[in-house]
Design an enzyme around this catalytic site. Structure first.
Site: not given
Length: 736
Positions: A415, A470
């Site tokens: 993330d 990401e």
């Protein structure tokens, strides 16, 4: 006598909770030819020393009413082995003395920890049930180099920080203690006294393997032996996982799930489903829908449900919201048995500043940067991991390894990578610190991410673990090998493609001709990285609207546009990801405390969208032309990329054996008869997919299942066919 048995300075320091070395005074010590035993037992009324067979060896006198006891015991000249018999006001206890045991952790292992070896984190830290000299108990170890005292507290000592102060192992900064007579299931935390004398709020164990369910915040001693002995049945799956370049040639259709809300149990106070309940319901659903993988939003324990898991505090522990940690292992095992891969979101960029967590863990900036220009994230008001610190980097890499080893996850999605790569991410001028060269690149994060990927792709992890970034910027080489200067990820989320295409579809069809390039621009860079096309939770929350709600027009037009978009996406180069609820065109946004609106499936139009996604998944997986060269330019060719007046797009997908699929998209509500399309092969072409089929909720317009490519040149091809293009629809054609 008191001065002989127990020094007053030691008593005062112990009672104040500030003794620098409790083992120097507590436990057994030789004094001339005697063995003196000292114990700190606040609240005890009487203490005796017993032999293992129950014979009394001596009485420990109370030398301070606050709970200090001392006495001599009989011995035979060898190492003393005794038990403490303790009378409490309402109970009697017989236990080994925690301070009768020597050092626990090997010096070499501690040196490896200080040098940044993630294996040492896994070997040394946390709470581990062990047996020492025929005595069962738990070995606790925690890194807190700036603390002047650390104690382990729990139900076993009434959460009294004076009872079990730990031993500091210099120079590593690791504190250790063996607590006899306790085992798996015990709740515990650490009480730390900072260098300035402050007693900090009780801290959860950073390396806990299990936790209490929120809102409770204690760590829990996990049954490590049971985890190690878990009866996995997925050897075939693990050995067959695609390795190296093969992993890029297989279909990836990922169903993204927020496990706390995918299904809830309303008859039991609307609680979340457990891992075992999810295994019964989610795995068959994912399998039946044709998805190849399920990806969970973060499941490492997190205190605040509204963070959706993106503010974790226990990087090694599956959230207790979903039952015991073994339940997650059972889920993964059953998913693999069903042919479904499991990915987890993993958050190494930042952590919340909850008092019981990592922030100022030992009274200093231990896990985070000390300078708030580096250590605080302005968007999320969270602490930023100092991955440039050797031990912190090792801690995080060890966490990723633990998910891959202990739970057999098939990959991690990392993330907020962009926030790690740029020192000025979301910061104004003067609010960030340049790197050593004066630039904005975070060199420490680059080194950490390369190390993470090299570790997970190396011998330390099970073969076939995949990493996904990401990353929302144009940082070069995210999926390039680290040996070539890249970050080493397997895939990167294609955020640009997602934003551009959704912006195009948000336009009224009459205006789409002016935004035509938004649909084609992604192919300019589609093969510069290995991409996942993400329609994730981020795009259906915070006022952005659900996917179908983003589309203009009446309900039929919105649903038709979404179906056409799915047809475009599943034919487009790149692996696929779809967030839960989108597969049946949920109208409302994602809400973390509510389930998807499954009742919409009572409506034929929504069942039709769900049926389409199922069929797209099955066709995508079955047809190599749609996935084998997802990451190679040779797998794609435009046929029509410039028909902006009609908002029509057409392209060919192929594999390296010559198999072909052609996708044709009409993003206006105008049916187009007699539309000539150049095709790369002559003869009979069948309709593999028509998103306007009646079974999907469409008008059933199309080409009666097939077209004929004749020797009429068009669009650079020697053959072409005359097509009927349904309104707001995508067709897939393949040579018969």
């Amino acid at each position: 006598m008191t001065d002989t048995l127990f020094d007053r300075a030691d008593i005062d320091a112990l009672l104040a909770g500030r003794h620098p070395d409790p083992f120097a005074c507590l436990g057994p010590h030789r004094h001339d030819d005697q063995i003196v035993v000292r114990a700190l037992l606040p609240g005890a009324e009487r203490v005796r020393a017993l032999s293992p067979d129950g014979a009394e060896l001596g009485t420990l006198a109370c030398v301070d009413r606050a709970g200090c006891f001392a006495g001599t015991i009989a011995h035979d000249g060898g190492a003393p082995h005794y038990l403490l018999s303790i009378d409490w006001p309402d109970a009697h206890q017989v236990t080994d003395d925690a301070y009768a045991f020597g050092t626990l952790l090997d010096e070499a292992a501690l040196a490896r920890f200080s040098a940044g070896d993630p294996e040492a984190v896994l070997d040394c830290l946390g709470a581990t049930p062990v047996r020492i000299d025929d005595t069962d108990g738990v070995r606790f170890a925690v890194w807190a180099p700036s603390a002047q005292r650390v104690s382990v507290v729990g139900d076993f000592n009434a959460w009294d920080g004076r009872r079990h102060p730990m031993r500091l192992r210099r120079p590593s900064g690791v504190w250790e203690l063996f607590v006899p007579g306790i085992g798996a299931g015990e709740r515990y935390k650490y009480e730390l006294c900072a260098a300035d004398g402050r007693v900090l709020p009780h801290k959860a164990d950073p390396c806990a393997r299990a936790t209490e369910a929120p809102p409770r915040t204690a760590s829990v001693v996990a049954d490590v032996a049971a985890l190690h002995a878990f009866a996995w049945h997925d050897d075939g799956w693990m050995h067959a996982r695609p390795r190296h370049d093969d992993r890029y040639r297989v279909p990836w259709s990922i169903y993204e799930v927020h496990p706390e809300s995918w299904q809830r149990i309303p008859e039991q106070m609307d609680r979340s489903a457990t891992w075992d309940e999810l295994a019964e319901r989610l795995i068959p659903y994912v399998k039946g829908m044709g998805f190849t993988h399920v990806e969970f939003m973060p499941i490492a324990e997190y205190p605040f449900g509204g963070s959706w898991g993106y503010q974790p505090l226990a990087q090694f522990a599956p959230s207790a919201r979903f039952g015991p940690v073994e339940g997650f292992a059972r889920f993964v095992d059953r998913a693999h048995a069903a042919g479904i891969g499991v990915l987890v979101d993993w958050v190494p960029a930042h952590f919340p500043n909850d008092a019981h967590g990592l922030a100022q863990f030992d009274g200093s900036a231990l896990y985070e940067h000390a300078d708030p220009r580096e250590g605080m994230h302005p968007d999320w008001n969270t602490c930023v991991f100092n991955v440039g610190r050797t031990e912190v980097s090792a801690f995080l890499v060890a966490s990723a390894l633990a998910w891959a080893r202990r739970y057999h996850v098939d990959g991690i999605r990392v993330d907020a990578v962009a926030s790690m790569l740029y020192r000025d991410y979301s910061r104004k001028e003067g609010e960030w610190v340049p790197n050593v060269y004066g630039g904005r690149e975070n060199l420490e994060s680059v080194a950490f991410l390369r190390r993470l990927n090299d570790t997970l792709h190396g011998d330390a992890a099970p073969a076939g673990v995949v990493t996904v970034a990401e990353e929302s910027t144009a940082w070069p080489g995210v999926t390039a090998p680290t040996a070539d200067g890249g970050l080493g990820f397997d895939f990167k989320w294609n955020m640009g493609w997602m934003h551009d295409t959704l912006a195009y579809l948000h336009e009224d069809p009459i205006h789409r001709r002016y935004h035509h390039d938004r649909m084609t621009f992604g192919l300019v860079y589609a093969f510069s990285e290995r991409f996942v096309l993400p329609l994730s939770h981020d795009e259906v929350v915070h006022g952005k609207g659900s996917l179908v709600a983003k589309m203009p027009g009446d309900a039929w037009q919105r649903l038709a546009t979404l179906r056409a978009y799915f047809g475009f996406m599943w034919a487009h180069p790149g692996k696929k990801l779809l967030f839960m609820g989108s597969e049946f065109a949920q109208w409302s946004e994602f809400a973390h405390d509510a389930t998807p609106h499954w009742d919409l499936l009572d409506a034929p139009a929504h069942r039709g969208v769900q049926r389409l996604v199922r069929d797209l998944n099955r066709a995508y997986a079955a047809e190599p032309a749609l996935h084998a060269l997802d990451c190679h330019a040779a797998g794609f060719a435009w046929l029509i990329g410039d028909d902006r007046d009609n908002s029509v797009f057409a392209f060919a997908r192929r594999d390296d054996t010559g198999r072909l699929v052609v996708a044709v998209c009409n993003f206006t509500p105008v049916p187009r008869a007699g539309y000539r399309l150049g095709l790369p092969a002559p003869g009979h072409w069948r309709e593999l997919m028509n998103t306007d089929a009646a079974s999907y909720g469409g008008t059933n317009a199309g080409n009666d299942g097939a077209v004929w490519a004749e020797a009429v040149p068009a669009h650079g091809e020697a053959w072409s066919a005359s097509l009927r293009l349904p309104p707001l629809a995508t067709l897939w054609l393949t040579p018969a």
